[in-house]
Scaffold this motif. Structure first.
Motif, PDB file in Angstrom:
ATOM      1  N   VAL A 194      22.954  48.327  51.479  1.00 44.66           N
ATOM      2  CA  VAL A 194      22.776  46.893  51.253  1.00 44.66           C
ATOM      3  C   VAL A 194      23.671  46.413  50.126  1.00 44.66           C
ATOM      4  N   TRP A 195      23.872  45.116  50.086  1.00 42.77           N
ATOM      5  CA  TRP A 195      24.543  44.497  48.947  1.00 42.77           C
ATOM      6  C   TRP A 195      23.720  43.319  48.473  1.00 42.77           C
ATOM      7  N   PHE A 196      23.751  43.147  47.161  1.00 44.60           N
ATOM      8  CA  PHE A 196      23.095  42.024  46.506  1.00 44.60           C
ATOM      9  C   PHE A 196      24.156  41.048  46.052  1.00 44.60           C
ATOM     10  N   ASP A 197      23.874  39.767  46.194  1.00 47.37           N
ATOM     11  CA  ASP A 197      24.707  38.767  45.558  1.00 47.37           C
ATOM     12  C   ASP A 197      24.148  38.567  44.157  1.00 47.37           C
ATOM     13  N   SER A 198      24.892  37.938  43.279  1.00 44.49           N
ATOM     14  CA  SER A 198      24.481  37.847  41.880  1.00 44.49           C
ATOM     15  C   SER A 198      23.203  37.043  41.684  1.00 44.49           C
ATOM     16  N   PRO A 217      30.687  37.766  41.974  1.00 44.95           N
ATOM     17  CA  PRO A 217      31.512  36.736  42.600  1.00 44.95           C
ATOM     18  C   PRO A 217      32.635  36.227  41.699  1.00 44.95           C
ATOM     19  N   ARG A 218      32.399  36.244  40.382  1.00 46.75           N
ATOM     20  CA  ARG A 218      33.406  35.864  39.389  1.00 46.75           C
ATOM     21  C   ARG A 218      33.226  36.793  38.205  1.00 46.75           C
ATOM     22  N   PHE A 219      34.299  37.149  37.534  1.00 50.97           N
ATOM     23  CA  PHE A 219      34.191  38.111  36.437  1.00 50.97           C
ATOM     24  C   PHE A 219      33.326  37.589  35.292  1.00 50.97           C
ATOM     25  N   VAL A 220      33.144  36.291  35.185  1.00 45.15           N
ATOM     26  CA  VAL A 220      32.329  35.727  34.111  1.00 45.15           C
ATOM     27  C   VAL A 220      30.839  35.707  34.452  1.00 45.15           C
ATOM     28  N   ASP A 221      30.471  36.101  35.645  1.00 46.09           N
ATOM     29  CA  ASP A 221      29.075  36.110  36.080  1.00 46.09           C
ATOM     30  C   ASP A 221      28.476  37.479  35.778  1.00 46.09           C
ATOM     31  N   GLY A 222      27.651  37.560  34.747  1.00 49.89           N
ATOM     32  CA  GLY A 222      27.104  38.832  34.295  1.00 49.89           C
ATOM     33  C   GLY A 222      25.778  39.232  34.905  1.00 49.89           C
ATOM     34  N   ARG A 223      25.265  38.463  35.859  1.00 45.46           N
ATOM     35  CA  ARG A 223      23.966  38.784  36.444  1.00 45.46           C
ATOM     36  C   ARG A 223      23.959  40.130  37.153  1.00 45.46           C
ATOM     37  N   GLY A 224      25.103  40.561  37.653  1.00 42.96           N
ATOM     38  CA  GLY A 224      25.186  41.851  38.339  1.00 42.96           C
ATOM     39  C   GLY A 224      24.875  43.029  37.420  1.00 42.96           C
ATOM     40  N   TYR A 225      25.208  42.905  36.140  1.00 36.69           N
ATOM     41  CA  TYR A 225      24.876  43.958  35.176  1.00 36.69           C
ATOM     42  C   TYR A 225      23.359  44.130  35.099  1.00 36.69           C
ATOM     43  N   SER A 226      22.636  43.025  35.052  1.00 42.35           N
ATOM     44  CA  SER A 226      21.174  43.077  35.001  1.00 42.35           C
ATOM     45  C   SER A 226      20.599  43.677  36.272  1.00 42.35           C
ATOM     46  N   ILE A 227      21.171  43.322  37.410  1.00 49.69           N
ATOM     47  CA  ILE A 227      20.704  43.895  38.677  1.00 49.69           C
ATOM     48  C   ILE A 227      20.883  45.407  38.655  1.00 49.69           C
ATOM     49  N   GLY A 228      22.040  45.875  38.184  1.00 48.48           N
ATOM     50  CA  GLY A 228      22.288  47.314  38.101  1.00 48.48           C
ATOM     51  C   GLY A 228      21.272  48.028  37.228  1.00 48.48           C
ATOM     52  N   ARG A 229      21.024  47.490  36.045  1.00 46.61           N
ATOM     53  CA  ARG A 229      20.044  48.108  35.134  1.00 46.61           C
ATOM     54  C   ARG A 229      18.646  48.102  35.732  1.00 46.61           C
ATOM     55  N   GLU A 243      23.941  55.941  45.233  1.00 46.29           N
ATOM     56  CA  GLU A 243      25.190  55.358  44.733  1.00 46.29           C
ATOM     57  C   GLU A 243      25.021  53.858  44.518  1.00 46.29           C
ATOM     58  N   LEU A 244      25.409  53.402  43.332  1.00 50.68           N
ATOM     59  CA  LEU A 244      25.349  51.985  42.977  1.00 50.68           C
ATOM     60  C   LEU A 244      26.781  51.506  42.754  1.00 50.68           C
ATOM     61  N   ARG A 245      27.226  50.561  43.565  1.00 48.10           N
ATOM     62  CA  ARG A 245      28.627  50.155  43.576  1.00 48.10           C
ATOM     63  C   ARG A 245      28.803  48.703  43.147  1.00 48.10           C
ATOM     64  N   ALA A 246      29.836  48.459  42.357  1.00 43.29           N
ATOM     65  CA  ALA A 246      30.234  47.101  41.978  1.00 43.29           C
ATOM     66  C   ALA A 246      31.338  46.649  42.926  1.00 43.29           C
ATOM     67  N   ILE A 247      31.161  45.463  43.499  1.00 44.87           N
ATOM     68  CA  ILE A 247      32.161  44.894  44.410  1.00 44.87           C
ATOM     69  C   ILE A 247      32.433  43.449  43.996  1.00 44.87           C
ATOM     70  N   GLY A 248      33.488  42.897  44.522  1.00 43.51           N
ATOM     71  CA  GLY A 248      33.801  41.488  44.244  1.00 43.51           C
ATOM     72  C   GLY A 248      34.917  41.367  43.225  1.00 43.51           C
ATOM     73  N   ASP A 249      34.709  40.509  42.246  1.00 43.82           N
ATOM     74  CA  ASP A 249      35.716  40.234  41.223  1.00 43.82           C
ATOM     75  C   ASP A 249      35.570  41.254  40.089  1.00 43.82           C
ATOM     76  N   VAL A 250      35.870  42.509  40.406  1.00 40.08           N
ATOM     77  CA  VAL A 250      35.713  43.622  39.461  1.00 40.08           C
ATOM     78  C   VAL A 250      37.062  43.899  38.801  1.00 40.08           C
ATOM     79  N   LEU A 251      37.071  43.825  37.461  1.00 37.80           N
ATOM     80  CA  LEU A 251      38.290  44.008  36.687  1.00 37.80           C
ATOM     81  C   LEU A 251      38.235  45.321  35.905  1.00 37.80           C
TER      82      LEU A 251
END
Length: 168
Positions: free
Chosen positions: A58-62, A84-96, A107-115
């Protein structure tokens, strides 16, 4: 297919396809014979059909809430979180939350605007694979995953803060 970077810095071919959310009234179009990441709420809606399949993640949106899959996260081989954008930090909280509160061990993967400069911070939040934005140089990823030799705060990758590590 894009490459994926593991938390240890190795680069491998990514054979997972991210299936976009279908438009209103359309059905989910999962590719045949290839592992697929589908929106988390659609996986839950079709749980009887998807449960136990190792080729469906599955994938989660921010803006999605990981509580949606509480009690079922470890039935999934892969969970991706879209930045979705590098300035959107909600994905960090989802990961934690997935790692610490819900005990996800896959496996927990980061996708999208990953720098590149985000990789170590994502790793600290529990991500262990990353698909970089297409215009970024994947060969620099290993160095970015371990840019800092010491961290002060406790996090998913080390739950003991520096002052306690020094005291012991």
């Amino acid at each position: 297919m894009p490459d994926v970077i593991a938390a240890d810095g190795t680069i491998r071919n990514d054979n997972w396809v991210v299936v976009a959310r279908p438009a209103e009234g359309d059905s989910l179009d999962i590719p045949e014979g290839q592992p697929a990441l589908i929106p988390a709420d659609l996986w839950l809606a079709g749980y009887e059909h998807f449960a136990g399949r190792t080729d469906i993640g599955v994938w989660f949106d921010s803006h999605d809430e990981p509580e949606l899959l509480e009690g079922k996260v470890n039935e999934l081989p892969l969970i991706a979180v879209n930045f979705p954008r590098f300035v959107d930090g909600r994905g960090y909280s989802i990961g934690r939350l997935l790692r610490e509160r819900f005990g996800y061990t896959g496996e927990l993967r980061a996708i999208g605007d990953v720098l590149l400069d985000q990789l170590q911070f994502m790793k600290r939040c529990g991500f262990d694979s990353y698909v970089l934005r297409a215009d970024k140089d994947i060969t620099k990823a290993a160095r970015c995953l371990n840019f800092f030799s010491e961290t002060y705060q406790a996090a998913v990758d080390n739950d003991v803060p520096l002052f306690r590590r020094r005291a012991s």
